[in-house]
Motif scaffolding. Structure first.
Motif, PDB file in Angstrom:
ATOM      1  N   LEU A 373      18.049  -9.734  36.348  1.00 35.78           N
ATOM      2  CA  LEU A 373      16.674  -9.711  36.050  1.00 35.78           C
ATOM      3  C   LEU A 373      16.464  -8.923  36.622  1.00 35.78           C
ATOM      4  O   LEU A 373      15.471  -7.614  36.197  1.00 35.78           O
ATOM      5  CB  LEU A 373      16.219 -10.714  36.540  1.00 35.78           C
ATOM      6  CG  LEU A 373      16.217 -12.197  35.677  1.00 35.78           C
ATOM      7  CD1 LEU A 373      15.364 -13.121  36.444  1.00 35.78           C
ATOM      8  CD2 LEU A 373      15.374 -12.024  34.328  1.00 35.78           C
ATOM      9  N   LEU A 374      16.952  -8.528  37.653  1.00 33.86           N
ATOM     10  CA  LEU A 374      17.683  -7.224  38.683  1.00 33.86           C
ATOM     11  C   LEU A 374      17.440  -5.908  37.939  1.00 33.86           C
ATOM     12  O   LEU A 374      16.725  -4.816  38.102  1.00 33.86           O
ATOM     13  CB  LEU A 374      17.733  -6.680  40.423  1.00 33.86           C
ATOM     14  CG  LEU A 374      16.474  -7.721  41.265  1.00 33.86           C
ATOM     15  CD1 LEU A 374      17.313  -8.512  42.517  1.00 33.86           C
ATOM     16  CD2 LEU A 374      14.948  -7.803  41.599  1.00 33.86           C
ATOM     17  N   GLY A 375      18.612  -6.058  37.611  1.00 36.22           N
ATOM     18  CA  GLY A 375      19.221  -4.295  37.118  1.00 36.22           C
ATOM     19  C   GLY A 375      18.715  -4.153  35.593  1.00 36.22           C
ATOM     20  O   GLY A 375      18.731  -2.806  35.614  1.00 36.22           O
ATOM     21  N   THR A 376      18.007  -5.198  35.244  1.00 37.57           N
ATOM     22  CA  THR A 376      16.810  -4.610  33.836  1.00 37.57           C
ATOM     23  C   THR A 376      16.312  -4.271  33.818  1.00 37.57           C
ATOM     24  O   THR A 376      15.598  -2.684  34.165  1.00 37.57           O
ATOM     25  CB  THR A 376      17.433  -5.805  32.495  1.00 37.57           C
ATOM     26  OG1 THR A 376      18.544  -6.483  32.172  1.00 37.57           O
ATOM     27  CG2 THR A 376      16.176  -5.781  31.377  1.00 37.57           C
ATOM     28  N   ALA A 377      15.517  -4.945  35.095  1.00 40.96           N
ATOM     29  CA  ALA A 377      14.282  -3.931  35.429  1.00 40.96           C
ATOM     30  C   ALA A 377      13.986  -2.319  36.329  1.00 40.96           C
ATOM     31  O   ALA A 377      13.491  -1.278  35.747  1.00 40.96           O
ATOM     32  CB  ALA A 377      13.441  -5.103  36.814  1.00 40.96           C
ATOM     33  N   ILE A 378      15.195  -2.477  36.831  1.00 42.60           N
ATOM     34  CA  ILE A 378      15.550  -0.741  37.599  1.00 42.60           C
ATOM     35  C   ILE A 378      16.083  -0.309  36.761  1.00 42.60           C
ATOM     36  O   ILE A 378      15.685   0.872  36.811  1.00 42.60           O
ATOM     37  CB  ILE A 378      16.857  -1.449  38.767  1.00 42.60           C
ATOM     38  CG1 ILE A 378      15.772  -1.626  39.679  1.00 42.60           C
ATOM     39  CG2 ILE A 378      16.948  -0.027  39.294  1.00 42.60           C
ATOM     40  CD1 ILE A 378      16.954  -2.433  40.675  1.00 42.60           C
ATOM     41  N   LEU A 448      23.596  -3.599  37.547  1.00 47.45           N
ATOM     42  CA  LEU A 448      23.587  -2.689  37.619  1.00 47.45           C
ATOM     43  C   LEU A 448      23.477  -1.932  36.737  1.00 47.45           C
ATOM     44  O   LEU A 448      22.842  -0.525  36.281  1.00 47.45           O
ATOM     45  CB  LEU A 448      22.553  -1.936  39.055  1.00 47.45           C
ATOM     46  CG  LEU A 448      21.641  -0.636  38.806  1.00 47.45           C
ATOM     47  CD1 LEU A 448      20.381  -1.156  37.973  1.00 47.45           C
ATOM     48  CD2 LEU A 448      21.038  -0.523  39.879  1.00 47.45           C
ATOM     49  N   ARG A 449      24.766  -0.974  36.766  1.00 48.67           N
ATOM     50  CA  ARG A 449      25.211  -0.380  36.081  1.00 48.67           C
ATOM     51  C   ARG A 449      25.582  -0.905  34.602  1.00 48.67           C
ATOM     52  O   ARG A 449      25.756   0.124  33.468  1.00 48.67           O
ATOM     53  CB  ARG A 449      26.713   0.169  36.607  1.00 48.67           C
ATOM     54  CG  ARG A 449      26.474   0.659  37.758  1.00 48.67           C
ATOM     55  CD  ARG A 449      26.062   2.200  37.862  1.00 48.67           C
ATOM     56  NE  ARG A 449      24.826   2.612  37.557  1.00 48.67           N
ATOM     57  CZ  ARG A 449      23.998   2.853  38.336  1.00 48.67           C
ATOM     58  NH1 ARG A 449      24.183   3.072  39.331  1.00 48.67           N
ATOM     59  NH2 ARG A 449      23.273   2.958  37.381  1.00 48.67           N
ATOM     60  N   SER A 450      25.734  -2.002  34.075  1.00 47.77           N
ATOM     61  CA  SER A 450      26.128  -2.995  33.415  1.00 47.77           C
ATOM     62  C   SER A 450      24.993  -2.718  32.507  1.00 47.77           C
ATOM     63  O   SER A 450      24.499  -2.169  31.374  1.00 47.77           O
ATOM     64  CB  SER A 450      26.494  -4.045  33.002  1.00 47.77           C
ATOM     65  OG  SER A 450      27.373  -4.296  33.973  1.00 47.77           O
ATOM     66  N   GLY A 488      25.595  -5.496  26.986  1.00 46.58           N
ATOM     67  CA  GLY A 488      25.142  -5.280  29.097  1.00 46.58           C
ATOM     68  C   GLY A 488      25.525  -6.557  29.500  1.00 46.58           C
ATOM     69  O   GLY A 488      25.640  -6.527  30.654  1.00 46.58           O
ATOM     70  N   LEU A 489      24.262  -7.732  29.299  1.00 41.46           N
ATOM     71  CA  LEU A 489      23.673  -8.014  30.247  1.00 41.46           C
ATOM     72  C   LEU A 489      24.591  -9.494  30.306  1.00 41.46           C
ATOM     73  O   LEU A 489      24.912 -10.023  31.956  1.00 41.46           O
ATOM     74  CB  LEU A 489      22.612  -8.709  29.226  1.00 41.46           C
ATOM     75  CG  LEU A 489      21.178  -7.970  29.208  1.00 41.46           C
ATOM     76  CD1 LEU A 489      20.033  -9.349  28.242  1.00 41.46           C
ATOM     77  CD2 LEU A 489      20.483  -7.558  30.749  1.00 41.46           C
ATOM     78  N   VAL A 490      25.387  -9.230  29.204  1.00 36.38           N
ATOM     79  CA  VAL A 490      26.529 -10.444  29.383  1.00 36.38           C
ATOM     80  C   VAL A 490      27.745 -10.360  30.541  1.00 36.38           C
ATOM     81  O   VAL A 490      28.162 -10.514  31.846  1.00 36.38           O
ATOM     82  CB  VAL A 490      26.829 -11.261  27.884  1.00 36.38           C
ATOM     83  CG1 VAL A 490      28.823 -11.658  28.295  1.00 36.38           C
ATOM     84  CG2 VAL A 490      26.312 -11.603  27.413  1.00 36.38           C
TER      85      VAL A 490
END
Length: 575
Positions: A373-378, A448-450, A488-490
């Motif tokens: 959630l945080l990685g996608t948002a950023i 985040l990188r993914s 990428g999320l997985v």
């Protein structure tokens, strides 16, 4: 009517990214920035008056124990990079340079050490390479000498090198595969070949990947806590920080001074890696690189190549073999192999350690979801919006790489002991949710990188088309962006989950009771006694299986997502 109705959604759409950015910044501020700043503040604070002082650092460097710990930590980290390079360089070069069967299997096996906690491998390595381990018993019996593989700092270096060398292997393989083969062919036409070609052309062009992997190994080894503790090597910085806080108390300034030095050296390793690349051009003229030109091996070359690879794989997979034998053995002491085989240890592990397994699945699962959630948002804020300061969110999130787990744990203890839970009136630092948050913060950079890589592969025109058809920004993200990012999320979730499942450095500081302890803490408890090492090894095998299954499942899901995405794009192209 239209002139009155339109401003509200426009205004909410404009404020939406700022609201999300504020929530992300609030989370990072509360659980990353504030704890780290608190650690730094206490390190420069006089315990009596609370005023600024450098006396704590002076006391640190005046202590022979702390000076030796500092030297030992730097030496172990540097030598681990050297030994890890000895393992990684041949595997990376052979599998990318030559044609021979089994190269994919070889690379896959070489990545296996990453899915086991290094401190568990330390116990298995003692049984195999210790002074009375299997290898030295055979050496003494047949050749009359032994080798101090696991004596003192040597043991820490060997275990850490075996566990972390895949970081160099992964990055180096990627760099070798991106080299423009025309540059290699030009060097060969000018008479360069063999080691001279590798030393003067191939390795310098692959330097970015090598430096990236080497800096990661240095950082990971420098702040590792569990391996030195289990090998009874306490004269290193991370164990000293842990011992000072747990024995003297959270008010002891030396633990905070050591934490500051750990942070500084993590930043130093990143800075060195950046300086090593600055001012040098590693780019290639061929689009996509093309990789090294592979050639077939002669018979004697192939035999030698396989011999080197087999020796490396036997060494790096030795902890897994030792762990499996320990989990199945009745008694294993002063003998080459266990006296007998039993499954009783697995029964003990499942019956007495089920709470550890359950907690780990819950903690690592929630941490993985939080990271996604945080990685996608950023990633979305950085790549798809123009809000001011958006890149700082990325910088702050990635800075978690430079914060050792023991430092984050100490910071949480210092900050959150001052707050009580509303119902139980217990300190917030003793709540199991703090462990989850610590795991999420520690693994956020990987997720985040993914997420960033996945979002970069999605054309903004797809979102624009969706919004032109009347979909809101939130609906577009939900129905268009998220499905296309699923691979990428997985990948990000599984990376966070699998690494959080074996995290010890931060969690060992925050566990207040065994009922709330995760798997890594349970493994550490089991391995403290000779009687508990059999069940502990069985629990370690189960941890490897859990992480391995998660990794395998992620690959299957990623492959399926790629196929679905290709089908969608193909169908869109036809229409």
């Amino acid at each position: 009517m239209l002139s009155v109705a339109l401003p509200r959604p426009v205004r909410s759409a404009a404020l939406g990214p700022y609201l999300v950015a504020g929530l992300v910044l609030l989370f990072l501020g509360a659980f990353l920035i504030v704890p780290v700043l608190k650690v730094i503040q206490v390190a420069f604070q006089d315990p009596a008056s609370g005023s600024f002082t450098l006396v704590n650092f002076q006391d640190f460097f005046n202590s022979a124990l702390f000076r030796q710990s500092f030297i030992n930590s730097f030496y172990v980290a540097a030598m681990s990079v050297v030994v890890a390079s000895v393992f990684a360089l041949p595997l990376a070069y052979f599998t990318t340079r030559f044609n021979f069967s089994g190269s994919v299997i070889i690379q896959t096996l070489a990545f296996v050490p990453l899915i086991m906690p290094p401190f568990i491998g330390a116990v298995a390595m003692q049984l195999l390479f210790g002074s009375n381990g299997s290898i030295n018993l055979l050496l003494r019996q047949y050749f009359g000498f032994s080798i101090p593989f696991m004596e003192g700092l040597n043991g820490v270096i060997l275990v850490q090198s075996i566990h972390y060398f895949p970081f160099i292997l992964i990055n180096l393989c990627a760099s070798l595969q991106n080299i423009d083969r025309s540059m290699e062919e030009a060097a060969q036409m000018l008479g360069s070949s063999g080691m001279r070609l590798f030393r003067r052309i191939v390795f310098p062009l692959a330097m970015p990947g090598y430096v990236a992997g080497a800096s990661l190994v240095f950082i990971k080894v420098f702040d590792d806590l569990g391996t030195p503790l289990l090998l009874n090597v306490n004269t290193m910085l991370a164990p000293q920080a842990y011992l000072r806080i747990t024995s003297v108390g959270i008010s002891d300034p030396m633990g905070y001074v050591i934490s500051c030095i750990l942070i500084l050296f993590s930043i130093f390793a990143m800075w060195v890696s950046l300086q090593g690349m600055r001012g040098k051009d590693y780019s290639t003229s061929q689009k996509g690189g093309g990789g090294l030109s592979k050639r077939d091996l002669r018979r004697h070359e192939m035999l030698l190549c396989y011999l080197v690879i087999l020796l490396i794989l036997l060494t790096v997979l030795a902890p897994h073999l030792g762990l499996l034998l320990l989990s199945l053995g009745t008694v294993w002491s002063f003998s080459v192999l266990p006296d007998a085989i039993t499954l009783a240890h697995y029964g003990t592990a499942l019956s007495s350690a089920w709470v550890f397994i359950k907690n780990t699945l819950i903690y690592a699962g929630i941490a993985g979801v939080l990271d996604i959630l945080l990685g996608t948002a950023i990633a979305y804020l950085v790549l798809r919006t123009n809000i001011a300061g958006r890149k700082w969110l990325d910088y702050i999130a990635m800075s978690a790489l430079a914060v050792p787990g023991v430092v984050l744990g100490i910071g949480y203890l210092r900050v959150f002991y001052e707050f009580n839970l509303p119902v139980t009136n217990q300190p917030l630092a003793t709540w199991w949710g703090i462990i989850v948050i610590a795991l999420a913060v520690r693994r956020l950079p990987y997720a985040l990188r993914s997420c960033t890589a996945a979002l970069q592969q999605i054309s903004p025109s797809l979102e624009e088309a969706s919004e032109n058809l009347g979909a809101s920004k939130l609906r577009t993200i939900k129905r268009v962006v998220a499905p296309l990012m699923v691979s990428g999320l997985v990948a990000g979730f599984v990376t966070s989950f699998s690494t959080a499942a074996v995290e010890l450095s931060a969690t060992i500081m925050l566990v207040s009771s065994e009922a709330d302890a995760p798997l890594a803490y349970g493994l550490y408890l089991f391995m403290q006694s000779a009687a508990g090492r059999g069940p502990g090894a069985a629990l370690g095998v189960l941890a490897v299986i859990i992480v391995g299954l998660a990794t395998y499942l992620s690959h299957r899901l990623v492959d399926k997502a790629r196929q679905d995405r290709a089908s969608i794009q193909q169908a869109g192209g036809q229409h």
